[in-house]
Motif scaffolding. Structure first.
Motif, PDB file in Angstrom:
ATOM      1  N   HIS B 202     -20.422  34.975 -25.911  1.00  0.00           N
ATOM      2  CA  HIS B 202     -21.011  34.091 -24.914  1.00  0.00           C
ATOM      3  C   HIS B 202     -20.661  34.625 -23.523  1.00  0.00           C
ATOM      4  O   HIS B 202     -19.638  34.283 -22.958  1.00  0.00           O
ATOM      5  CB  HIS B 202     -20.480  32.673 -25.085  1.00  0.00           C
ATOM      6  N   ARG B 204     -22.598  35.733 -19.730  1.00  0.00           N
ATOM      7  CA  ARG B 204     -23.835  35.607 -18.974  1.00  0.00           C
ATOM      8  C   ARG B 204     -24.630  36.910 -19.044  1.00  0.00           C
ATOM      9  O   ARG B 204     -24.088  37.983 -18.821  1.00  0.00           O
ATOM     10  CB  ARG B 204     -23.538  35.236 -17.516  1.00  0.00           C
ATOM     11  N   GLY B 205     -25.909  36.797 -19.372  1.00  0.00           N
ATOM     12  CA  GLY B 205     -26.775  37.963 -19.370  1.00  0.00           C
ATOM     13  C   GLY B 205     -26.773  38.771 -20.658  1.00  0.00           C
ATOM     14  O   GLY B 205     -27.544  39.718 -20.783  1.00  0.00           O
ATOM     15  N   LEU B 207     -27.776  38.039 -23.738  1.00  0.00           N
ATOM     16  CA  LEU B 207     -29.044  37.968 -24.462  1.00  0.00           C
ATOM     17  C   LEU B 207     -30.159  38.636 -23.663  1.00  0.00           C
ATOM     18  O   LEU B 207     -30.995  39.363 -24.222  1.00  0.00           O
ATOM     19  CB  LEU B 207     -29.417  36.512 -24.782  1.00  0.00           C
ATOM     20  N   ALA B 208     -30.155  38.419 -22.347  1.00  0.00           N
ATOM     21  CA  ALA B 208     -31.162  39.056 -21.488  1.00  0.00           C
ATOM     22  C   ALA B 208     -31.126  40.575 -21.659  1.00  0.00           C
ATOM     23  O   ALA B 208     -32.170  41.222 -21.794  1.00  0.00           O
ATOM     24  CB  ALA B 208     -30.923  38.679 -20.019  1.00  0.00           C
ATOM     25  N   LEU B 211     -32.821  41.489 -24.901  1.00  0.00           N
ATOM     26  CA  LEU B 211     -34.280  41.345 -24.844  1.00  0.00           C
ATOM     27  C   LEU B 211     -34.897  42.465 -24.017  1.00  0.00           C
ATOM     28  O   LEU B 211     -36.012  42.922 -24.305  1.00  0.00           O
ATOM     29  CB  LEU B 211     -34.673  39.976 -24.288  1.00  0.00           C
ATOM     30  N   ASN B 212     -34.162  42.909 -22.999  1.00  0.00           N
ATOM     31  CA  ASN B 212     -34.643  44.051 -22.210  1.00  0.00           C
ATOM     32  C   ASN B 212     -34.757  45.298 -23.086  1.00  0.00           C
ATOM     33  O   ASN B 212     -35.752  46.023 -23.025  1.00  0.00           O
ATOM     34  CB  ASN B 212     -33.706  44.326 -21.029  1.00  0.00           C
ATOM     35  N   SER B 226     -31.329  30.481 -31.404  1.00  0.00           N
ATOM     36  CA  SER B 226     -29.879  30.662 -31.350  1.00  0.00           C
ATOM     37  C   SER B 226     -29.211  29.660 -32.273  1.00  0.00           C
ATOM     38  O   SER B 226     -29.754  28.586 -32.536  1.00  0.00           O
ATOM     39  CB  SER B 226     -29.371  30.469 -29.920  1.00  0.00           C
ATOM     40  N   LEU B 227     -28.064  30.009 -32.769  1.00  0.00           N
ATOM     41  CA  LEU B 227     -27.310  29.109 -33.623  1.00  0.00           C
ATOM     42  C   LEU B 227     -25.838  29.307 -33.297  1.00  0.00           C
ATOM     43  O   LEU B 227     -25.300  30.393 -33.517  1.00  0.00           O
ATOM     44  CB  LEU B 227     -27.580  29.448 -35.090  1.00  0.00           C
ATOM     45  N   TYR B 236     -22.406  33.252 -30.600  1.00  0.00           N
ATOM     46  CA  TYR B 236     -23.718  32.772 -30.988  1.00  0.00           C
ATOM     47  C   TYR B 236     -24.371  33.763 -31.931  1.00  0.00           C
ATOM     48  O   TYR B 236     -24.274  34.973 -31.733  1.00  0.00           O
ATOM     49  CB  TYR B 236     -24.615  32.589 -29.763  1.00  0.00           C
TER      50      TYR B 236
END
Lengths: 275, 275
Positions: B202, B204-205, B207-208, B211-212, B226-227, B236
């Protein structure tokens, strides 16, 4: 001022426990058979708030409840986590071996799957509500049948706990939200979590671009869930929860997301229950 | 060679229809009461494949089924979409007004909510399986009770359709997957969709950034979920489906994601049923 709270299920349910912990025991509990009727009671001013389970570790998000909040333009004004501890309960003076049948909500049966594997003689029957089964066993004084539910349910309906903490995942947390007709319970400077919904065209990189914006605005994602829009092929709706330290960062992100997404909507701004 | 297919529910269920459409009518259908027992039949070599509902427009992802695939290291080898058309059916020669009770699976009742609002005299009772209720009505020749189910169920059990297409969302699509013990049904050059699972800290950024990478590798997201990992706070898990034109792009993304995420896992590589 909260006087009346709608819960799904009857007294003794986990929704009732959440209401007790969040609002105290002085509020009037309105027992509702479905989430739908709980929301109806809110819309008709019969109740002032609804307690609603929104996600758990086994089933993930409860999408129909998101849809209820979204469709009726309701607001999430708070969240609450409850460690769901399932107990097996029956009329007093019965052993585990004497229990022939367990009736409960499908999700409760699922959450206790491993326990029941060790007691294959128990027939599992799906029923509407956990606490309602407990009440029915007490009302009809029927033996050999057990319910799954909270300790509160066993106390309220005078049943004896035959086995404690029977859920497979020992730390079995469910996230509940408090839903109201209006928003803004708390001062902006105390708000540090929000639930958002928006839509994007199905285009490569469109979600990545949005997550970059959120990250740049110092938002932390705590949940993301896509949902294809059945009526509009190739459009996706996203449900996202974010946490932040400073409301003005969130405000900035909101203004960008309003432009960059379609149908951007804040489902709720509230205080993070897990800071 | 597929000889035996496990389905959740009994013959006449929507899982049965998917098996008919995907494998043809020559395979042996193994009726299973739960998804769990369907998977057990696959693990013990009793069956060669399992048909499994994985997401629908109302409930979203069926997370427990993702968990079954993941836990048992099974493979998604194909997908199939079915437009779920619910019919109300009962013993012949009964009118809608004569039906006093409808028994069905909670999800089917939920999907037909609006229809039943116009027939408030019908008592709705939750039951285990849609087709199983149809069979029971036929077997016990009980009147005034109706089941919700497929046209196939009404034909198999000799019930009469009292009302057609009673689900609220008229185009009510459910995504099913075909699950096997081994992977790779199809040649690499025909594979254009994959289901992935990975974990992220966890941060910041995080997951971003992922995806990038996917976007840079020309992957299109068709699903993200997400789970939270209950046992490990602040970790996560993500379930993601991607489509692509060229397998070598996917291969490149895989090698990067293996490094950038934790516990990266391909749940299946298969042919996109909605190209």
């Amino acid at each position: 001022m909260i006087k009346s709270v709608a819960i799904q299920g009857i007294k003794g349910s986990f929704h009732h426990i959440v209401s007790n912990q969040y609002f105290g025991k002085e509020v009037t509990i309105q027992e509702c058979l479905t989430f739908d009727s709980a929301v109806q009671s809110l819309l008709t001013d019969e109740t002032d708030a609804v307690v609603m389970a929104l996600e758990n570790s086994i089933a993930g998000s409860i999408i129909p409840n998101y849809a209820l909040i979204d469709t009726h333009n309701l607001h999430i004004v708070g969240e609450h986590y409850l460690d769901i501890q399932h107990c097996l309960m029956a009329l007093p003076n019965q052993s585990l071996q004497e229990i022939e049948e367990v009736r409960s909500h499908p999700m409760a049966l699922l959450q206790c799957k491993d326990f029941f594997k060790t007691y294959p003689h128990m027939k599992l029957v799906e029923d509407i509500d956990t606490a309602e089964v407990a009440k029915r066993i007490a009302d009809t004084e029927v033996k050999k049948i057990a319910a799954i539910g909270s300790q509160l349910a066993s106390e309220l309906y005078g049943l004896e706990i035959v086995a404690k903490s029977i859920q497979t995942i020992k730390h079995n947390e469910t996230r509940f939200v408090i839903v109201k007709r209006e928003n803004h319970e708390v001062a902006e400077n105390r708000i540090n979590k929000a639930s958002l919904k928006f839509e994007l065209e199905h285009k490569r990189g469109s979600l990545a671009a949005m997550l970059n914006v959120m990250s740049d605005c110092h938002l932390n994602l705590t949940k993301i869930q896509s949902l294809p829009k059945i009526e509009t092929p190739w459009k996706y709706a996203f449900f996202i929860d974010v946490t932040f330290d400073d409301y003005k960062h969130f405000k900035k992100a909101k203004s960008i997301m309003t432009i960059m997404t379609e149908h951007f909507k804040v489902l709720g701004e509230y205080i993070n229950a897990k800071p």
